[in-house]
Design a protein around this motif. Structure first.
Motif, PDB file in Angstrom:
ATOM      1  N   PRO A  80       0.832  -1.213   0.000  1.00 22.18           N
ATOM      2  CA  PRO A  80       0.000   0.000   0.000  1.00 22.18           C
ATOM      3  C   PRO A  80       0.863   1.258   0.000  1.00 22.18           C
ATOM      4  O   PRO A  80       1.978   1.269   0.533  1.00 22.18           O
ATOM      5  CB  PRO A  80      -0.793  -0.120   1.308  1.00 22.18           C
ATOM      6  N   ILE A  81       0.343   2.315  -0.593  1.00 24.94           N
ATOM      7  CA  ILE A  81       1.033   3.603  -0.576  1.00 24.94           C
ATOM      8  C   ILE A  81       0.107   4.653   0.029  1.00 24.94           C
ATOM      9  O   ILE A  81      -1.113   4.587  -0.098  1.00 24.94           O
ATOM     10  CB  ILE A  81       1.494   4.044  -1.979  1.00 24.94           C
ATOM     11  N   THR A  82       0.714   5.599   0.686  1.00 26.38           N
ATOM     12  CA  THR A  82      -0.049   6.645   1.359  1.00 26.38           C
ATOM     13  C   THR A  82      -0.444   7.742   0.373  1.00 26.38           C
ATOM     14  O   THR A  82       0.161   7.877  -0.695  1.00 26.38           O
ATOM     15  CB  THR A  82       0.786   7.271   2.485  1.00 26.38           C
ATOM     16  N   PRO A  83      -1.436   8.539   0.732  1.00 25.03           N
ATOM     17  CA  PRO A  83      -1.790   9.683  -0.126  1.00 25.03           C
ATOM     18  C   PRO A  83      -0.610  10.632  -0.357  1.00 25.03           C
ATOM     19  O   PRO A  83      -0.487  11.229  -1.429  1.00 25.03           O
ATOM     20  CB  PRO A  83      -2.910  10.374   0.660  1.00 25.03           C
ATOM     21  N   GLU A  84       0.271  10.751   0.649  1.00 27.60           N
ATOM     22  CA  GLU A  84       1.438  11.623   0.497  1.00 27.60           C
ATOM     23  C   GLU A  84       2.388  11.088  -0.572  1.00 27.60           C
ATOM     24  O   GLU A  84       2.963  11.862  -1.340  1.00 27.60           O
ATOM     25  CB  GLU A  84       2.178  11.746   1.831  1.00 27.60           C
ATOM     26  N   VAL A  85       2.549   9.772  -0.627  1.00 29.44           N
ATOM     27  CA  VAL A  85       3.418   9.189  -1.648  1.00 29.44           C
ATOM     28  C   VAL A  85       2.801   9.379  -3.031  1.00 29.44           C
ATOM     29  O   VAL A  85       3.505   9.694  -3.998  1.00 29.44           O
ATOM     30  CB  VAL A  85       3.693   7.699  -1.358  1.00 29.44           C
ATOM     31  N   VAL A  86       1.496   9.192  -3.144  1.00 25.26           N
ATOM     32  CA  VAL A  86       0.820   9.440  -4.420  1.00 25.26           C
ATOM     33  C   VAL A  86       1.047  10.888  -4.855  1.00 25.26           C
ATOM     34  O   VAL A  86       1.351  11.162  -6.023  1.00 25.26           O
ATOM     35  CB  VAL A  86      -0.693   9.149  -4.307  1.00 25.26           C
ATOM     36  N   ARG A  87       0.920  11.798  -3.934  1.00 24.61           N
ATOM     37  CA  ARG A  87       1.128  13.223  -4.231  1.00 24.61           C
ATOM     38  C   ARG A  87       2.550  13.473  -4.703  1.00 24.61           C
ATOM     39  O   ARG A  87       2.778  14.220  -5.673  1.00 24.61           O
ATOM     40  CB  ARG A  87       0.822  14.035  -2.977  1.00 24.61           C
ATOM     41  N   ALA A  88       3.518  12.838  -4.038  1.00 27.26           N
ATOM     42  CA  ALA A  88       4.919  13.033  -4.401  1.00 27.26           C
ATOM     43  C   ALA A  88       5.242  12.415  -5.756  1.00 27.26           C
ATOM     44  O   ALA A  88       5.926  13.026  -6.584  1.00 27.26           O
ATOM     45  CB  ALA A  88       5.825  12.435  -3.322  1.00 27.26           C
ATOM     46  N   VAL A  89       4.753  11.206  -6.010  1.00 32.58           N
ATOM     47  CA  VAL A  89       4.993  10.555  -7.303  1.00 32.58           C
ATOM     48  C   VAL A  89       4.378  11.382  -8.422  1.00 32.58           C
ATOM     49  O   VAL A  89       4.978  11.563  -9.491  1.00 32.58           O
ATOM     50  CB  VAL A  89       4.428   9.119  -7.314  1.00 32.58           C
ATOM     51  N   THR A  90       3.181  11.905  -8.180  1.00 27.52           N
ATOM     52  CA  THR A  90       2.521  12.743  -9.182  1.00 27.52           C
ATOM     53  C   THR A  90       3.337  13.995  -9.468  1.00 27.52           C
ATOM     54  O   THR A  90       3.462  14.427 -10.624  1.00 27.52           O
ATOM     55  CB  THR A  90       1.110  13.125  -8.704  1.00 27.52           C
ATOM     56  N   TYR A  91       3.909  14.577  -8.438  1.00 25.05           N
ATOM     57  CA  TYR A  91       4.754  15.768  -8.610  1.00 25.05           C
ATOM     58  C   TYR A  91       5.931  15.438  -9.521  1.00 25.05           C
ATOM     59  O   TYR A  91       6.192  16.150 -10.507  1.00 25.05           O
ATOM     60  CB  TYR A  91       5.257  16.229  -7.240  1.00 25.05           C
TER      61      TYR A  91
END
Length: 271
Positions: A39-50
């Protein structure tokens, strides 16, 4: 991974070898289907998207460099051709990773990112054109700025892989880092060559002191740039990474004690 190109011979970068080895990001053996086991956290999703958005934005940055005349140097022209190609595949790899979690990236959104140009980016592009036209030492500035951005990106991917706690993403970032280290090596060695003139040193130092900004500034809102910096450069890793980046850029001719990352981080203040 420690990257310190300043310890390599002055002629340590071969544009011929770089071109011969240029290729899409090697994703062979990546077990994409295993991603959901971690699982990945919302913060990681945000960072990967950046990171993905910035990689896809390279085409706009390349456009501005070409408009400023950066490709007038034959070696730079050859490098930029391969560099933009490789960066695009970094974005595709991160997009594919997000898709494993059901996160679809709409084509319209990517086009919107490319259209989202802040006043700062417009100002920098305009300033680059003026400098390129009226100051023959512009390549020294551009290459030094590029070296600082590439090593920041490289260390940023290390931080992302560390914070994600996801072996699939860690492996992807490890492979991207291999490309980024080659990009950094080009910028660094070329910058050192162009900074041989004290006038080039003075111009570069003044601009970096007063206008340097981290990767993504001008494309992303300021608040988002501040967030990603704090997220990636968190804790002891971040302190060490900032010192490492600054120590390498400070070794370029005329840029001793510049400490651009430390200055930026100090200016941010506490979260």
């Amino acid at each position: 991974m420690e990257i310190d190109a300043s310890d390599r011979p002055a002629g340590g970068f071969s544009i011929e070898r770089y071109v011969e080895s240029s290729r899409p990001l090697d994703l062979e053996g990546i077990q994409w289907e295993q991603s959901r086991e971690y699982p990945i956290t919302p913060e990681v999703v945000r960072a990967v998207t950046y990171f993905m958005d910035i990689e896809y934005q390279t085409i706009n940055y390349l456009r501005d460099l070409l408009a400023a005349g950066a490709a007038n140097d034959p070696e730079i022209a050859v490098f930029l051709s391969c560099w933009g190609y490789e960066e695009m595949f970094h974005g595709r790899a991160l997009e594919t990773f997000l898709k494993q979690y059901g996160i679809e990236v709409a084509r319209e959104r990517l086009a919107e990112v490319r259209r989202t140009v802040t006043w700062r980016e417009r100002f920098e592009a305009f300033g680059a054109k003026l400098l390129a036209k009226y100051n023959r030492h512009f390549p020294a500035l551009y290459l030094s700025w590029g070296a600082s951005q590439e090593i920041s990106t490289l260390m940023g991917y290390q931080g992302l892989g560390r914070r994600a706690n996801n072996p699939i993403l860690t492996e992807i970032t490890r492979r991207i880092i291999m490309d980024e280290s080659r990009h950094f090596s080009f910028y660094y060695h070329m910058a050192r060559k162009h900074l041989s003139d004290p006038r080039a040193q003075r111009l570069t130092r003044w601009v970096l002191t007063h206008f340097w900004s981290p990767v993504g500034q001008g494309v992303k809102p300021d608040a988002e740039v501040r967030w990603i910096h704090r997220f990636i450069m968190e804790g002891e890793f971040g302190k060490s990474a900032i010192r490492h980046i600054d120590s390498i850029i400070n070794k370029l001719p005329g840029l001793d004690s510049l400490n651009i990352l430390d200055r930026y981080t100090t200016a941010l203040g506490p979260a």
